[in-house]
Design a protein around this motif. Structure first.
Motif, PDB file in Angstrom:
ATOM      1  N   GLN A 121       0.433   4.623 -10.261  1.00 53.54           N
ATOM      2  CA  GLN A 121       0.002   5.124 -11.563  1.00 53.54           C
ATOM      3  C   GLN A 121      -0.425   6.595 -11.499  1.00 53.54           C
ATOM      4  N   ASP A 122      -0.028   7.266 -10.415  1.00 53.21           N
ATOM      5  CA  ASP A 122      -0.314   8.698 -10.223  1.00 53.21           C
ATOM      6  C   ASP A 122      -1.807   8.983 -10.124  1.00 53.21           C
ATOM      7  N   ILE A 123      -2.543   8.033  -9.591  1.00 53.14           N
ATOM      8  CA  ILE A 123      -3.975   8.217  -9.333  1.00 53.14           C
ATOM      9  C   ILE A 123      -4.110   8.592  -7.865  1.00 53.14           C
ATOM     10  N   PRO A 124      -4.493   9.837  -7.568  1.00 59.93           N
ATOM     11  CA  PRO A 124      -4.356  10.373  -6.212  1.00 59.93           C
ATOM     12  C   PRO A 124      -5.490   9.990  -5.256  1.00 59.93           C
ATOM     13  N   LEU A 125      -5.614   8.708  -4.975  1.00 61.59           N
ATOM     14  CA  LEU A 125      -6.540   8.249  -3.952  1.00 61.59           C
ATOM     15  C   LEU A 125      -5.880   8.359  -2.582  1.00 61.59           C
TER      16      LEU A 125
END
Length: 349
Positions: A121-125
């Motif tokens: 989801q393009d969440i840069p963790l």
């Protein structure tokens, strides 16, 4: 540590957590996590003459022996000598991933499962370290049900938390033995306690042996365990992990290094001194079951690092293998940059 007592399983946390993460993805993952590096001195022992850098690490669930190294680092000044004042906090219902992604906490305890789906989801963790080197979770059932391998799941009721990954995992293990996941009754048992649930309307559930399995032993309740890693090497993934955001790594690398080095020292202490480490955890969280903590800590001491050359080290093939598993089961729709999902850069040599 178990899927009931530490239910953020997929970091799971079901649909609510990922809905929250999607909101974050839409507005950016900046938050207040990039508040400057205060001259870059935070990671140096000489920085103790300066004001300590205040940061937060958010747990994935209630404190347990997955987290012991963090409590050791805090209690024994392993972060303080590196210029950090670290507050260990418990997560909101939506889980640690959301707080780290939004910048509400600089670091968190996550899982490879949750981080992989967040990256889709393009969440840069980014995963900084594997807390436990191999997956110690599995499907537990009362021994009198005679569920000893995946094919035995047929005709029984599984109690989970509503993630599509659960059916994929169960199905892949059953397929290896020619069994049919369609013959398993899968229900959402939410936050129900494992021991209560198996006396009512479920037959097996997903737990971590180091907590619920040992608790079963202490209660004198025989259980059978079917470990994920015994039947599919793609499921021998990292759970839990320490995580941060790409923003923290880009803007405050010295803080990231200081945090990881302190955590590493804490977990190394827990490996070498499990009894003393258990006492430190109990002193910080006195409401925990002392006998469970002590026995769990002894069991986990050899699992934290296991066969890795150092605590926390992660392998690319573990990350790519689990992503491939998700793609094979239509749970991952796009190719991910595997090398962006984890790093060993901040681990001490």
């Amino acid at each position: 540590m178990e899927r009931q007592h530490q239910r953020k399983g997929w970091k799971s946390k079901g649909a609510a957590a990922f809905a929250a993460l999607l909101v974050i993805a839409g507005c950016g993952a900046g938050g207040n996590g990039g508040s400057g590096n205060e001259g870059g001195a935070a990671a140096s022992p000489s920085a103790t003459a300066q004001p300590l850098k205040e940061i937060k690490v958010v747990l994935d669930w209630t404190p347990n022996t997955n987290h012991t190294g963090l409590y050791v680092a805090a209690a024994q000044g392993m972060w303080e000598k590196r210029g950090l004042d670290v507050e260990i906090v418990q997560p909101p219902e939506s889980g640690a991933d959301q707080m780290v992604a939004s910048g509400a906490a600089e670091f968190g305890v996550g899982t490879q499962e949750g981080l992989t789906l967040a990256r889709e989801q393009d969440i840069p963790l980014v995963s900084l370290a594997a807390v436990i080197q191999h997956n110690t979770s599995g499907f537990a059932s009362p021994a009198d049900k005679n569920i000893t391998e995946p094919k035995d799941f047929e005709g029984y009721t599984y109690g989970g938390w509503g993630s599509p990954a659960e059916e994929a995992v169960i199905g892949s293990m059953m397929k290896e033995q020619g069994a049919d996941v369609g013959k398993v009754n899968i229900v959402n048992m939410g936050m129900a306690d494992f021991f209560t649930a198996v006396q009512k309307d479920i037959d097996f559930a997903w737990i971590f042996y180091a907590w619920t399995g040992i608790e079963a032993e202490q209660r004198g309740i025989p259980i059978n365990m079917v470990y994920l890693s015994d039947f599919n090497e793609q499921l021998d993934y990292y759970t839990p992990v320490l995580e941060t955001s790409e923003k923290m790594i880009a803007e405050q690398p010295d803080v990231v290094r200081a945090f990881v080095e302190g955590a590493s020292e804490g977990y190394e202490y827990a490996i070498e001194h499990p009894a003393e480490a258990a006492d430190i955890l109990l002193e910080a969280v006195p409401d925990l079951n002392a006998e469970l903590v002590k026995e769990s800590q002894e069991w986990l001491a050899g699992k934290y690092q296991d066969d890795a050359p150092r605590w926390g080290e992660q392998k690319r093939e573990v990350w790519s293998g689990y992503a491939e598993f998700l793609r094979e089961h239509d749970l991952l729709k796009k190719e991910l940059d595997i090398d962006a999902m984890f790093t060993n850069e901040f681990l001490p040599e």
